[in-house]
Design a protein around this motif. Structure first.
Motif, PDB file in Angstrom:
ATOM      1  N   LEU A 179       0.844  -1.193   0.000  1.00 30.76           N
ATOM      2  CA  LEU A 179       0.000   0.000   0.000  1.00 30.76           C
ATOM      3  C   LEU A 179       0.881   1.245   0.000  1.00 30.76           C
ATOM      4  O   LEU A 179       1.711   1.425   0.887  1.00 30.76           O
ATOM      5  N   ASP A 180       0.704   2.109  -0.972  1.00 34.92           N
ATOM      6  CA  ASP A 180       1.460   3.359  -1.072  1.00 34.92           C
ATOM      7  C   ASP A 180       0.585   4.487  -0.532  1.00 34.92           C
ATOM      8  O   ASP A 180      -0.363   4.925  -1.187  1.00 34.92           O
ATOM      9  N   LEU A 181       0.907   4.954   0.671  1.00 30.74           N
ATOM     10  CA  LEU A 181       0.068   5.960   1.305  1.00 30.74           C
ATOM     11  C   LEU A 181       0.013   7.259   0.508  1.00 30.74           C
ATOM     12  O   LEU A 181      -0.982   7.987   0.557  1.00 30.74           O
ATOM     13  N   SER A 182       1.081   7.538  -0.232  1.00 27.77           N
ATOM     14  CA  SER A 182       1.124   8.799  -0.984  1.00 27.77           C
ATOM     15  C   SER A 182       0.101   8.828  -2.114  1.00 27.77           C
ATOM     16  O   SER A 182      -0.234   9.890  -2.632  1.00 27.77           O
ATOM     17  N   THR A 183      -0.422   7.664  -2.477  1.00 30.12           N
ATOM     18  CA  THR A 183      -1.402   7.610  -3.575  1.00 30.12           C
ATOM     19  C   THR A 183      -2.845   7.672  -3.071  1.00 30.12           C
ATOM     20  O   THR A 183      -3.775   7.747  -3.870  1.00 30.12           O
ATOM     21  N   LEU A 184      -3.014   7.616  -1.760  1.00 27.83           N
ATOM     22  CA  LEU A 184      -4.365   7.601  -1.201  1.00 27.83           C
ATOM     23  C   LEU A 184      -4.918   9.012  -1.051  1.00 27.83           C
ATOM     24  O   LEU A 184      -4.206   9.935  -0.641  1.00 27.83           O
ATOM     25  N   ASP A 185      -6.197   9.164  -1.359  1.00 24.13           N
ATOM     26  CA  ASP A 185      -6.878  10.446  -1.166  1.00 24.13           C
ATOM     27  C   ASP A 185      -7.612  10.387   0.174  1.00 24.13           C
ATOM     28  O   ASP A 185      -8.739   9.902   0.268  1.00 24.13           O
ATOM     29  N   PHE A 186      -6.953  10.882   1.215  1.00 23.18           N
ATOM     30  CA  PHE A 186      -7.543  10.795   2.553  1.00 23.18           C
ATOM     31  C   PHE A 186      -8.711  11.757   2.745  1.00 23.18           C
ATOM     32  O   PHE A 186      -9.426  11.668   3.744  1.00 23.18           O
ATOM     33  N   ALA A 187      -8.894  12.663   1.809  1.00 20.85           N
ATOM     34  CA  ALA A 187     -10.059  13.558   1.881  1.00 20.85           C
ATOM     35  C   ALA A 187     -11.324  12.845   1.411  1.00 20.85           C
ATOM     36  O   ALA A 187     -12.437  13.296   1.680  1.00 20.85           O
ATOM     37  N   SER A 188     -11.143  11.714   0.726  1.00 18.58           N
ATOM     38  CA  SER A 188     -12.280  10.952   0.202  1.00 18.58           C
ATOM     39  C   SER A 188     -12.779   9.969   1.253  1.00 18.58           C
ATOM     40  O   SER A 188     -12.052   9.578   2.166  1.00 18.58           O
ATOM     41  N   GLU A 189     -14.040   9.532   1.095  1.00 20.68           N
ATOM     42  CA  GLU A 189     -14.583   8.489   1.954  1.00 20.68           C
ATOM     43  C   GLU A 189     -14.389   7.099   1.358  1.00 20.68           C
ATOM     44  O   GLU A 189     -14.805   6.105   1.949  1.00 20.68           O
ATOM     45  N   ASP A 190     -13.761   7.053   0.188  1.00 18.86           N
ATOM     46  CA  ASP A 190     -13.501   5.762  -0.447  1.00 18.86           C
ATOM     47  C   ASP A 190     -12.384   5.034   0.299  1.00 18.86           C
ATOM     48  O   ASP A 190     -11.360   5.634   0.649  1.00 18.86           O
ATOM     49  N   MET A 191     -12.571   3.740   0.535  1.00 19.79           N
ATOM     50  CA  MET A 191     -11.588   2.950   1.256  1.00 19.79           C
ATOM     51  C   MET A 191     -10.460   2.515   0.329  1.00 19.79           C
ATOM     52  O   MET A 191     -10.668   2.353  -0.881  1.00 19.79           O
ATOM     53  N   ALA A 192      -9.277   2.318   0.890  1.00 19.84           N
ATOM     54  CA  ALA A 192      -8.204   1.685   0.133  1.00 19.84           C
ATOM     55  C   ALA A 192      -8.667   0.279  -0.241  1.00 19.84           C
ATOM     56  O   ALA A 192      -9.291  -0.422   0.573  1.00 19.84           O
ATOM     57  N   LYS A 193      -8.390  -0.162  -1.459  1.00 16.14           N
ATOM     58  CA  LYS A 193      -8.927  -1.421  -1.961  1.00 16.14           C
ATOM     59  C   LYS A 193      -8.572  -2.600  -1.063  1.00 16.14           C
ATOM     60  O   LYS A 193      -9.388  -3.512  -0.841  1.00 16.14           O
ATOM     61  N   LEU A 194      -7.361  -2.581  -0.528  1.00 15.12           N
ATOM     62  CA  LEU A 194      -6.900  -3.653   0.352  1.00 15.12           C
ATOM     63  C   LEU A 194      -7.892  -3.882   1.493  1.00 15.12           C
ATOM     64  O   LEU A 194      -8.283  -5.015   1.794  1.00 15.12           O
ATOM     65  N   PHE A 195      -8.326  -2.782   2.123  1.00 12.92           N
ATOM     66  CA  PHE A 195      -9.197  -2.892   3.290  1.00 12.92           C
ATOM     67  C   PHE A 195     -10.665  -3.037   2.899  1.00 12.92           C
ATOM     68  O   PHE A 195     -11.455  -3.588   3.671  1.00 12.92           O
ATOM     69  N   LEU A 196     -11.009  -2.580   1.720  1.00 13.50           N
ATOM     70  CA  LEU A 196     -12.364  -2.805   1.226  1.00 13.50           C
ATOM     71  C   LEU A 196     -12.602  -4.302   1.015  1.00 13.50           C
ATOM     72  O   LEU A 196     -13.669  -4.832   1.343  1.00 13.50           O
ATOM     73  N   LEU A 197     -11.592  -4.982   0.505  1.00 12.72           N
ATOM     74  CA  LEU A 197     -11.687  -6.434   0.332  1.00 12.72           C
ATOM     75  C   LEU A 197     -11.793  -7.137   1.688  1.00 12.72           C
ATOM     76  O   LEU A 197     -12.587  -8.069   1.859  1.00 12.72           O
ATOM     77  N   GLU A 198     -10.997  -6.685   2.650  1.00 14.71           N
ATOM     78  CA  GLU A 198     -11.065  -7.276   3.987  1.00 14.71           C
ATOM     79  C   GLU A 198     -12.443  -7.030   4.604  1.00 14.71           C
ATOM     80  O   GLU A 198     -12.997  -7.901   5.287  1.00 14.71           O
TER      81      GLU A 198
END
Length: 667
Positions: A587-606
């Motif tokens: 997981l590359d944190l720099s690519t995540l949009d933390f302002a969004s409510e969308d989950m990182a795919k890794l954790f969405l799958l979990e």
């Protein structure tokens, strides 16, 4: 001749305002109808749909209540919005004279009634008028029809319990002047408060008139925290100077010994005499309303109160009041007569000796409250039938005592044990969990990712026997059952992963190995055990649940817009142990949009696996032969917590998984 309320209202108005007065009753009825309808709509959103007949019945009930509350609201609006300041002052004098005749206050008290009036800003009137020949109409209208006499009685009665509390405790409150006690809440007799308080507490009508009265009291009477949270030191100084005007009791050259020039007006801390008055106010309210008004009450029973009521104070003053309560209880040797069970005595042995008295009182009060709650529940089930005598059965008493014990364990651990001891206890519990097979040794490092190790160089020693800690938490409180439940859930998450991993190649097995391990932490396990093992809904549970949902990244709540991006990133970094050079699972944190409510795919799958596992474990019979379609099926309401984008992703993935069933059939 008996006058109608409208006739009485018109008698207090000049000819030029009678037309406005005639409209008051109807206008007030419409205002109340709108308020009641609006409130009904607000609560209806969260209730089951109603039939047309039920809706009509509810509407008729609202209209009836509106007609009943129109009269007091009309009188309140007459006094506060139509009468001129001069008329209001005249009527106020008439009512206060009546109150003096009724012994609700003394003539000497009148000087203090208007102490906050300097804080009120009267709006300018085009003409200041007064009707000074209708005093009997004023008394009938305000004292009787509006029933302000009930508010005056209630205020007098509360002041009576303030005086009784002071008489019992004054040796412990050396900074509290007797004159301050005689002045307590006298400003509630002024119309600026009395009209609003009568409207709300006598007639149960909520209106801006009530809110203004309440705000005036809370924001200007210095025994309330709101005064000390004033926006500026200058405003706080003005309020105190206003309240301290014409004081008779001087100490060290200052009114009540309070030197405003030496107060830290930047701080939100009370001047200590007012802190003591605030404490006494709480004691009096409890004695009057919750402790049966028993004059033979012991001192320890009198001053004991739940710590939640002390949260209104700053941490420093919270401790001052807590210590005061503790010292008063310790002075009453009757606390030694409190009957404690063996498990309760063991629990007390884990805390400092000087805290025993307060916790013993807490246990005593909690047991009484919980047994009373069991009786109430039983009565509600039987709905007052002759089947229930109203007396608690042995089973009710035992259930009440059990609940009280479980709550007290949580409070002792979270409020009295220090962080170092909690960490020590957690290590003992995890060691026990490893030996019982609930968790593997290599997994322990993931349990406290949201609670970094305590860096404490103190020489404090853990003196308790390890077996005692385990007896209290693992066995008596039954943390072992919670650990077992988490272990079982983790098993079904792993089984779900084994079935569906081919559709989730981005999800590493170690993430699944870590699933819900933080529920083994003491900070979460206490609350979860209380709620799901003992079926007790208490703030400790809500705090644990909030921690889990808002910190674990496989829950949409952590990604919610209610959290700012910085907090989301910090939470995720803690889970990933990035700061400790841990793994990021690609997981590359720099690519995540933390302002969004969308989950990182890794954790969405979990998260999807978590739901699948819960359904498989609890609602699908734990059958090993479920098809993919059966395995991933769930009601749409379970997906409502996701962002639209995440929900679409899950629905598409479910569709792909279901397609695998068709392929299997073809093969």
């Amino acid at each position: 001749m008996e006058f109608s309320t409208v006739d009485l209202m018109l008698l207090t108005l000049p000819e030029t305002l009678k037309g406005e007065g005639e409209k008051l009753m109807e206008m007030s009825r419409l205002i109340e109808e709108e308020r009641l309808f609006r409130n009904g709509s607000k609560f209806r959103r969260h209730s089951k749909p109603r039939t047309h007949e039920e809706i009509q019945e509810k509407r008729m009930d609202q209209m009836k209540k509106a007609r009943e509350s129109a009269e007091p609201l009309a009188i309140a609006k007459l006094i506060m919005e139509i009468w001129s300041p001069k008329m209001r002052q005249h009527a106020e004098k008439v009512i206060l004279n009546k109150a003096v005749q009724m012994d609700y206050l003394k003539e000497s008290h009148l000087r203090w009634v208007f102490v906050l009036e300097g804080c009120c800003v009267e709006e300018a009137s085009d003409f200041d008028w007064v009707i000074d020949d209708q005093d009997e109409a004023i008394i009938e209208l305000i004292w009787n029809r509006f029933n302000m006499k009930q508010h005056f009685y209630d205020t007098w009665f509360h002041r009576l319990w303030i005086q009784r509390s002071y008489d019992r405790l004054k040796t412990f409150l050396p900074l509290l002047s007797a004159e301050m006690i005689s002045r307590h809440d006298l400003s509630k007799f002024a119309f600026s408060q009395a009209v609003g308080y009568t409207l709300k507490w006598v007639h149960n009508v909520y209106n801006q008139i009530w809110k203004s009265a309440c705000d005036l009291h809370l924001n200007n009477e210095p025994h309330h925290p709101q005064v000390w949270k004033s926006p500026t030191p200058e405003e706080k100084r003005k309020k105190l100077e206003c309240w301290l005007t014409d004081v008779c009791d001087f100490r060290n050259g200052c009114p009540y010994g309070i030197d405003i020039n030496n107060l830290d007006l930047q701080s939100q801390d009370f001047a200590e005499p007012f802190l003591q008055e605030s404490f006494l106010d709480m004691v009096a309210v409890e004695w009057e309303r919750k402790k049966g008004q028993r004059l033979d009450i012991t001192t320890r029973e009198l001053v004991y109160m739940d710590d939640k009521f002390l949260q209104r104070y700053s941490p420093v003053q919270h401790q001052i009041v807590h210590n005061l309560i503790q010292n008063i209880i310790l002075s009453d040797k009757s606390w030694n007569d409190i009957t404690l069970s063996e498990r309760e005595k063991k629990l007390l042995s884990t805390i400092p000796q000087d805290r025993h008295a307060v916790i013993a009182c807490q246990i005593e009060n909690q047991k009484k409250a919980e047994v009373a709650r069991q009786v109430k529940l039983a009565n509600e089930v039987e709905k007052g039938s002759s089947k229930f005598s109203g007396k608690p059965s042995e089973e009710m008493i035992q259930r009440g005592h059990d609940i009280a014990y479980f709550i007290t364990v949580c409070r002792v651990v979270t409020e009295i044990w220090n962080a170092k001891f909690r960490q020590y206890a957690e290590k003992l519990l995890l060691k026990k969990a490893v030996s019982e097979g609930f968790i593997e040794e290599k997994q322990v490092k993931w349990v406290s990712v949201f609670h970094p190790p305590i860096e404490d160089d103190s020489e404090e020693q853990i003196m308790l026997d390890d077996d005692l800690v385990l007896q209290i938490l693992w066995e008596d409180f039954n943390l072992q059952k919670h650990f077992s439940a988490v272990n079982i859930h983790r098993y079904w998450v792993k089984q779900s992963y084994l079935r569906l991993s081919q559709f989730m190649k981005e999800l590493p097995e170690e993430v699944i190995e870590r699933h819900d391990l933080t529920k083994f932490a003491l900070s979460q396990s206490l609350g979860y055990t209380l709620k799901f093992i003992h079926e007790v809904n208490y703030p400790v549970w809500r705090k644990a649940c909030n921690m889990h949902l808002n910190c674990e990244p496989h829950h949409p709540e952590m990604w919610s817009g209610k959290h700012n991006p910085e907090d989301k990133q910090l939470c995720l970094e803690n889970w990933l142990c990035v700061q400790a050079a841990g793994y990021t699972y690609g997981l590359d944190l720099s690519t995540l949009d933390f302002a969004s409510e969308d989950m990182a795919k890794l954790f969405l799958l979990e998260s999807l696996l978590d739901m699948v596992a819960v359904e498989w474990e609890r609602n699908k019979g734990q059958r090993p032969d479920l098809t993919y379609t059966e395995l991933v099926y769930m009601e749409d309401r379970f997906l409502a917590r996701y962002s639209p984008k995440d929900k679409d992703f899950i629905l598409e993935l479910m569709s792909i998984i279901r397609q695998a069933d068709k392929k299997t059939n073809i093969d």
